[in-house]
Design a protein around this motif. Structure first.
Motif, PDB file in Angstrom:
ATOM      1  N   THR A  19       4.986  53.328  20.719  1.00 53.21           N
ATOM      2  CA  THR A  19       5.986  53.217  19.651  1.00 53.21           C
ATOM      3  C   THR A  19       6.467  51.777  19.487  1.00 53.21           C
ATOM      4  OG1 THR A  19       7.775  53.806  21.199  1.00 53.21           O
ATOM      5  CG2 THR A  19       6.741  55.591  19.966  1.00 53.21           C
ATOM      6  N   ALA A  20       6.554  51.034  20.598  1.00 53.06           N
ATOM      7  CA  ALA A  20       6.955  49.624  20.491  1.00 53.06           C
ATOM      8  C   ALA A  20       5.904  48.827  19.729  1.00 53.06           C
ATOM      9  CB  ALA A  20       7.182  49.037  21.882  1.00 53.06           C
ATOM     10  N   TYR A  21       4.623  49.083  20.014  1.00 58.17           N
ATOM     11  CA  TYR A  21       3.561  48.398  19.280  1.00 58.17           C
ATOM     12  C   TYR A  21       3.506  48.859  17.830  1.00 58.17           C
ATOM     13  CZ  TYR A  21       1.165  45.550  22.775  1.00 58.17           C
ATOM     14  OH  TYR A  21       0.841  44.559  23.660  1.00 58.17           O
ATOM     15  N   TRP A  22       3.885  50.111  17.578  1.00 59.28           N
ATOM     16  CA  TRP A  22       3.946  50.595  16.203  1.00 59.28           C
ATOM     17  C   TRP A  22       4.912  49.735  15.394  1.00 59.28           C
ATOM     18  CZ3 TRP A  22       1.599  55.143  14.033  1.00 59.28           C
ATOM     19  CH2 TRP A  22       2.037  55.455  12.754  1.00 59.28           C
ATOM     20  N   THR A  23       6.096  49.511  15.937  1.00 53.82           N
ATOM     21  CA  THR A  23       7.078  48.687  15.228  1.00 53.82           C
ATOM     22  C   THR A  23       6.597  47.246  15.104  1.00 53.82           C
ATOM     23  OG1 THR A  23       8.311  48.186  17.267  1.00 53.82           O
ATOM     24  CG2 THR A  23       8.979  50.132  16.040  1.00 53.82           C
ATOM     25  N   LEU A  24       5.889  46.749  16.124  1.00 54.46           N
ATOM     26  CA  LEU A  24       5.344  45.387  16.043  1.00 54.46           C
ATOM     27  C   LEU A  24       4.300  45.293  14.943  1.00 54.46           C
ATOM     28  CD1 LEU A  24       5.079  42.495  17.189  1.00 54.46           C
ATOM     29  CD2 LEU A  24       3.341  43.390  18.758  1.00 54.46           C
ATOM     30  N   GLY A  25       3.447  46.325  14.839  1.00 54.96           N
ATOM     31  CA  GLY A  25       2.425  46.320  13.791  1.00 54.96           C
ATOM     32  C   GLY A  25       3.028  46.256  12.404  1.00 54.96           C
ATOM     33  N   LEU A  26       4.121  46.994  12.184  1.00 48.78           N
ATOM     34  CA  LEU A  26       4.804  46.928  10.891  1.00 48.78           C
ATOM     35  C   LEU A  26       5.421  45.553  10.667  1.00 48.78           C
ATOM     36  CD1 LEU A  26       6.624  50.385  10.583  1.00 48.78           C
ATOM     37  CD2 LEU A  26       4.460  49.664   9.579  1.00 48.78           C
ATOM     38  N   SER A  27       5.982  44.978  11.727  1.00 46.61           N
ATOM     39  CA  SER A  27       6.601  43.652  11.601  1.00 46.61           C
ATOM     40  C   SER A  27       5.583  42.600  11.192  1.00 46.61           C
ATOM     41  CB  SER A  27       7.259  43.251  12.931  1.00 46.61           C
ATOM     42  OG  SER A  27       8.284  44.152  13.289  1.00 46.61           O
ATOM     43  N   LEU A  28       4.395  42.667  11.776  1.00 45.59           N
ATOM     44  CA  LEU A  28       3.385  41.646  11.519  1.00 45.59           C
ATOM     45  C   LEU A  28       2.765  41.762  10.132  1.00 45.59           C
ATOM     46  CD1 LEU A  28       1.507  41.615  14.953  1.00 45.59           C
ATOM     47  CD2 LEU A  28       3.157  39.941  14.117  1.00 45.59           C
ATOM     48  N   THR A  29       2.791  42.952   9.540  1.00 45.69           N
ATOM     49  CA  THR A  29       2.029  43.151   8.304  1.00 45.69           C
ATOM     50  C   THR A  29       2.878  43.457   7.068  1.00 45.69           C
ATOM     51  OG1 THR A  29       1.694  45.475   8.924  1.00 45.69           O
ATOM     52  CG2 THR A  29      -0.041  43.914   9.508  1.00 45.69           C
ATOM     53  N   TRP A  30       3.906  44.284   7.201  1.00 44.06           N
ATOM     54  CA  TRP A  30       4.583  44.789   6.016  1.00 44.06           C
ATOM     55  C   TRP A  30       5.986  44.254   5.790  1.00 44.06           C
ATOM     56  CZ3 TRP A  30       2.043  46.637   2.186  1.00 44.06           C
ATOM     57  CH2 TRP A  30       0.867  47.370   2.372  1.00 44.06           C
ATOM     58  N   ILE A  31       6.654  43.751   6.816  1.00 44.90           N
ATOM     59  CA  ILE A  31       8.043  43.318   6.625  1.00 44.90           C
ATOM     60  C   ILE A  31       8.161  42.151   5.645  1.00 44.90           C
ATOM     61  CG2 ILE A  31       9.977  42.170   7.815  1.00 44.90           C
ATOM     62  CD1 ILE A  31       9.688  44.152  10.028  1.00 44.90           C
ATOM     63  N   PRO A  32       7.295  41.117   5.713  1.00 39.31           N
ATOM     64  CA  PRO A  32       7.408  40.064   4.690  1.00 39.31           C
ATOM     65  C   PRO A  32       7.253  40.611   3.274  1.00 39.31           C
ATOM     66  CG  PRO A  32       6.056  39.311   6.523  1.00 39.31           C
ATOM     67  CD  PRO A  32       6.270  40.775   6.725  1.00 39.31           C
ATOM     68  N   SER A  33       6.334  41.563   3.090  1.00 41.40           N
ATOM     69  CA  SER A  33       6.145  42.169   1.780  1.00 41.40           C
ATOM     70  C   SER A  33       7.364  42.991   1.373  1.00 41.40           C
ATOM     71  CB  SER A  33       4.893  43.054   1.796  1.00 41.40           C
ATOM     72  OG  SER A  33       4.687  43.669   0.550  1.00 41.40           O
ATOM     73  N   TYR A  34       7.982  43.668   2.330  1.00 49.23           N
ATOM     74  CA  TYR A  34       9.203  44.432   2.050  1.00 49.23           C
ATOM     75  C   TYR A  34      10.315  43.523   1.548  1.00 49.23           C
ATOM     76  CZ  TYR A  34      13.621  46.789   3.248  1.00 49.23           C
ATOM     77  OH  TYR A  34      14.894  47.305   3.229  1.00 49.23           O
TER      78      TYR A  34
END
Length: 428
Positions: A230-245
């Motif tokens: 789950t920690a890596y899940w949140t990291l994966g979102l941070s690396l890919t989608w947060i700037p787009s969000y």
């Protein structure tokens, strides 16, 4: 206690600086795709599902290569393994800069992920050959800060490069940076020598080995794996989608989105260090590891999950949502620090290193799945802020589920006794 007579401080710290630079490059390579997501998807005509698939593909072979190269590092000099990594990273930036389709970009990201997966464990293994046991904490912590600085610089500089020269220039610059590091490492990188006495001591104290099937099916070990996933899940979102969000969902410009991402990254370091310090204080005051580590990881993960939920339910201005998201992303990262310590506490001495590598390999699968799931959600619900926040809700559910499982089944003392009992039986 005096330092080992073989300890060469100047050379050891030179290697630390070089490997910190490698960690910085590693995270620049990871985050660049997320920071150029908007212009890249527009030019290549990628749907959210396609971009999510491409982003997650970085971690498809990440786990496998981490384990394989980790075992190779016991047989081959880390100097040459690290040089091969640096050169391959540099070369793989070029086809990314020239990519014209989702398939071409996906192949490049898969290969880059396989090349970058072993970077941290091999770097740590290399440093351990330079520093005696009592001096190892600081250099490893410095390497971790190199990763944080890499993400911070990415948030500040990549949007500027994109605005000035286009998104493709970022990959060309990263290739040049990787090539420069590789040349410097070829000239300065050397193999440490503090291994022979340690190996002899280990041989004298080695405990019987257990079947890995017995270890990885222990409930406590599985709970640690779930928290890491789950920690890596949140990291994966941070690396890919947060700037787009930030850009598409909250309405910031590309440069502003990069600065907001830098805030998210900068928040993680003090939160992680502060919670790690709190855990250490609790242990120092006599608390058992279930209270000082397990409860703290779970409470942090649940708090992060609640913040993700609040992000969707509360009608806040964009700046406040950035602050809320920064804390939500930071809190689950405590698992990265404490999970290896929990595993090391439970398993036989002779198998601790390999189990930590297995944990990294399995947990990082979360970062492979998360971008694709978010892409599916965006494709189904559109690209507004609500759709992104619905994707963050998935993170919240996973964090809460893993935390509840750990609170129920993660008992380090109990598992240590159980596994040691099996270890004693195996030796009999």
């Amino acid at each position: 206690m005096t330092a080992s007579p073989d300890f060469q401080a100047k050379s050891a710290w030179t290697m630390t600086v070089m490997l910190t630079g490698l960690a910085l490059i590693n995270f620049l390579d990871k985050i660049v795709l997320g920071l150029v997501a908007v212009p890249l998807t527009a030019e290549l005509h990628l749907s959210p599902e396609q971009f999510g698939l491409v982003a997650g593909s970085f971690f498809w072979l990440f786990s496998i290569s981490t384990v394989l190269v980790g075992f190779l590092s016991n047989r081959f000099p880390t100097r040459w393994l690290l040089l091969a990594m640096g050169l391959s990273w540099a070369v793989l930036q070029l086809p990314q800069a020239m990519a014209t389709s989702a398939l071409g970009l996906l192949i490049c990201r898969v290969m880059l992920g396989a090349a970058e997966g072993p970077a941290f464990p091999v770097s740590v293994h290399a440093l351990y050959k330079w520093f005696p046991d009592r001096k190892r904490n600081l250099p490893v912590a410095i390497i971790n800060q190199g990763a944080a600085v890499g993400m911070l610089l990415a948030g500040l500089l990549i949007p500027l490069v994109t605005r000035q020269w286009g998104w493709r220039m970022n990959f060309l610059l990263l290739g040049a940076i990787g090539a420069t590091w590789s040349v410097l490492w070829a000239c300065l990188g050397r193999e440490g020598s503090l291994t022979h006495q340690q190996a002899a001591a280990f041989a004298r104290t080695e405990t019987p080995r257990l079947p890995y099937r017995r270890i990885v099916t222990d409930r406590s070990v599985l709970s640690v794996f779930a928290l890491g996933f789950t920690a890596y899940w949140t990291l994966g979102l941070s690396l890919t989608w947060i700037p787009s969000y930030f850009e598409k969902g909250l309405g910031f410009t590309g440069v502003e989105a990069g600065r907001c991402f830098a805030v998210v990254v900068a928040t993680a370091t003090p939160v992680n260090v502060g919670l790690s310090w709190l855990s250490q204080c609790l242990l120092g005051r006599g608390a058992n590891t279930r209270k000082a580590r397990v409860h703290l990881i779970c409470l942090s993960a649940v708090a992060g999950a609640l913040l993700y939920i609040a992000l969707m339910l509360l009608h806040l201005p964009p700046q406040q949502k950035v602050g809320l998201l920064a804390l939500a992303c930071a809190l689950p990262t405590l698992s990265f620090t404490l999970a290896p310590a929990l595993l090391a506490e439970m398993v036989p001495d002779s198998q601790r290193g390999s189990l930590v590598a297995i944990h990294t390999a399995l947990a990082s699968l979360g970062a492979a799945f998360a971008p694709a799931v978010m892409g599916r959600i965006l494709g189904a619900y559109g690209g507004g802020s609500h759709a992104y926040e619905l994707g963050f809700m998935v993170s919240a559910v996973l964090l809460i589920a893993a935390s509840l499982a750990a609170l129920r089944w993660l008992h380090p003392d109990r598992s240590r006794k159980t596994l040691n009992h099996f270890s004693t039986q195996a030796a009999a």
